[in-house]
Design a protein around this motif. Sequence first.
Motif, mmCIF file in Angstrom:
data_model
loop_
_atom_site.group_PDB
_atom_site.id
_atom_site.type_symbol
_atom_site.label_atom_id
_atom_site.label_comp_id
_atom_site.label_asym_id
_atom_site.label_seq_id
_atom_site.Cartn_x
_atom_site.Cartn_y
_atom_site.Cartn_z
ATOM 1 N N GLN A 174 0.762 -1.333 0.020
ATOM 2 C CA GLN A 174 0.086 -0.122 0.050
ATOM 3 C C GLN A 174 0.567 1.126 0.106
ATOM 4 O OE1 GLN A 174 -3.385 -0.156 -0.114
ATOM 5 N NE2 GLN A 174 -2.742 -2.484 -0.626
ATOM 6 N N ALA A 175 2.157 1.196 0.378
ATOM 7 C CA ALA A 175 3.015 2.250 0.551
ATOM 8 C C ALA A 175 4.457 1.805 0.339
ATOM 9 C CB ALA A 175 2.693 3.055 1.807
ATOM 10 N N ALA A 176 5.199 2.783 -0.132
ATOM 11 C CA ALA A 176 6.951 2.163 -0.302
ATOM 12 C C ALA A 176 7.347 3.645 -0.623
ATOM 13 C CB ALA A 176 7.132 1.194 -1.266
ATOM 14 N N TRP A 177 8.265 3.699 0.125
ATOM 15 C CA TRP A 177 9.503 4.800 -0.086
ATOM 16 C C TRP A 177 10.877 4.614 -0.167
ATOM 17 C CZ3 TRP A 177 5.044 5.772 3.333
ATOM 18 C CH2 TRP A 177 4.422 6.855 2.801
ATOM 19 N N ASP A 178 11.504 4.903 -1.041
ATOM 20 C CA ASP A 178 13.088 4.508 -0.951
ATOM 21 C C ASP A 178 14.023 5.696 -0.688
ATOM 22 O OD1 ASP A 178 13.142 5.885 -3.340
ATOM 23 O OD2 ASP A 178 13.597 3.966 -4.717
ATOM 24 N N PHE A 179 13.225 6.945 -0.798
ATOM 25 C CA PHE A 179 13.855 8.226 -0.436
ATOM 26 C C PHE A 179 14.755 8.943 -1.411
ATOM 27 C CE2 PHE A 179 11.929 6.481 3.506
ATOM 28 C CZ PHE A 179 10.939 7.381 3.924
ATOM 29 N N ASP A 180 14.662 8.311 -2.502
ATOM 30 C CA ASP A 180 15.364 8.942 -3.778
ATOM 31 C C ASP A 180 14.859 10.608 -3.941
ATOM 32 O OD1 ASP A 180 17.165 7.092 -4.103
ATOM 33 O OD2 ASP A 180 16.202 6.281 -5.881
ATOM 34 N N ALA A 186 6.702 9.433 -2.645
ATOM 35 C CA ALA A 186 6.523 7.850 -2.590
ATOM 36 C C ALA A 186 6.527 7.082 -3.942
ATOM 37 C CB ALA A 186 5.149 7.608 -1.746
ATOM 38 N N ASP A 187 7.054 6.016 -3.743
ATOM 39 C CA ASP A 187 7.379 5.015 -4.973
ATOM 40 C C ASP A 187 5.855 4.464 -5.154
ATOM 41 O OD1 ASP A 187 10.133 4.745 -5.536
ATOM 42 O OD2 ASP A 187 9.924 4.405 -3.552
ATOM 43 N N VAL A 188 5.006 4.116 -4.034
ATOM 44 C CA VAL A 188 3.563 3.665 -3.959
ATOM 45 C C VAL A 188 2.812 4.449 -2.786
ATOM 46 C CG1 VAL A 188 2.136 1.764 -3.590
ATOM 47 C CG2 VAL A 188 4.122 1.461 -4.771
ATOM 48 N N ASP A 230 14.964 4.526 6.086
ATOM 49 C CA ASP A 230 15.136 4.437 4.544
ATOM 50 C C ASP A 230 13.928 3.224 4.321
ATOM 51 O OD1 ASP A 230 15.802 4.250 1.990
ATOM 52 O OD2 ASP A 230 17.991 3.621 2.397
ATOM 53 N N ASN A 231 13.979 2.800 3.165
ATOM 54 C CA ASN A 231 13.035 1.782 2.748
ATOM 55 C C ASN A 231 11.955 1.500 3.454
ATOM 56 O OD1 ASN A 231 14.747 1.364 0.648
ATOM 57 N ND2 ASN A 231 16.360 0.524 2.096
#
Length: 266
Positions: free
Chosen positions: A35-41, A45-47, A215-216
Amino acid sequence: MKKTIIALMALAGVAAADTLTYDQYKEAGLLTGLQAAWDFDSATADVLTFTVNNSFSAANGVGSVGSSDTPWANKSDDIATAFNTDEFTFSFDLLSYNSNTWKNAVSLYSGGNNDQMLAVTSDNSGILIYDYGFGGKANVSTSVASLGALPADGSGMNITLTFKGKTLTTYLNGKSVSTYTLTGNALEKGLTGFQFNCGFGGVRPANTPGTQTLDNLAIWNKALTADQVSMIASGVIPQTPAVPEPATATLSLLALAGLAARRRRR
């Protein structure tokens, strides 16, 4: 902080820096329920299937949370839709954490009949997972897992919480360190809110002088398996072993066996 997949290796004592990134989730089979994802580039958010108030500060591939930004999702309709079951997985790499007035790196909230919080918090012994009631509705204040101090070298720790029914499993760097059963005050509606850098519902941002980097971050609306959590924390995606090509000697033996069989049939 981008990671390289290492296949078919068992890594002992893996630090959080090896954690899988969102770009690797497809190969790892981890997109279902995400439901959610961040890699903090970046701070985007990615998702993200629900609304987050305030944003993370992203720089050098990590996310920062301080007094000027306290990301939170608070019982909004979209997060209730995203987490309409009694299970979830909440995973992130905690890289650094300095707390003052507020001790919570992140608080997870469920607006069930007994409003409930789980918190990644801290005391003099290091990082703890706490279970406690919200607004006095449940008289619970229990330490369910002690994760120790963050590594001095800044490698951080991967913290993953899986929840299903009434059972909370805490993983540190991919290894289960605690299985805890809530009694009478389970997270009856699953995850209905979360807040970084203070207790859920705390004043934002004036009373949150603590800072942290992470992160991640990834959140699923299902409880991942122990193998999946281990894969996330270690950065290892098992590969299906390739079937080796038959050696020349083996092929020669098979040909001779076939010839002998034909001669016997004659």
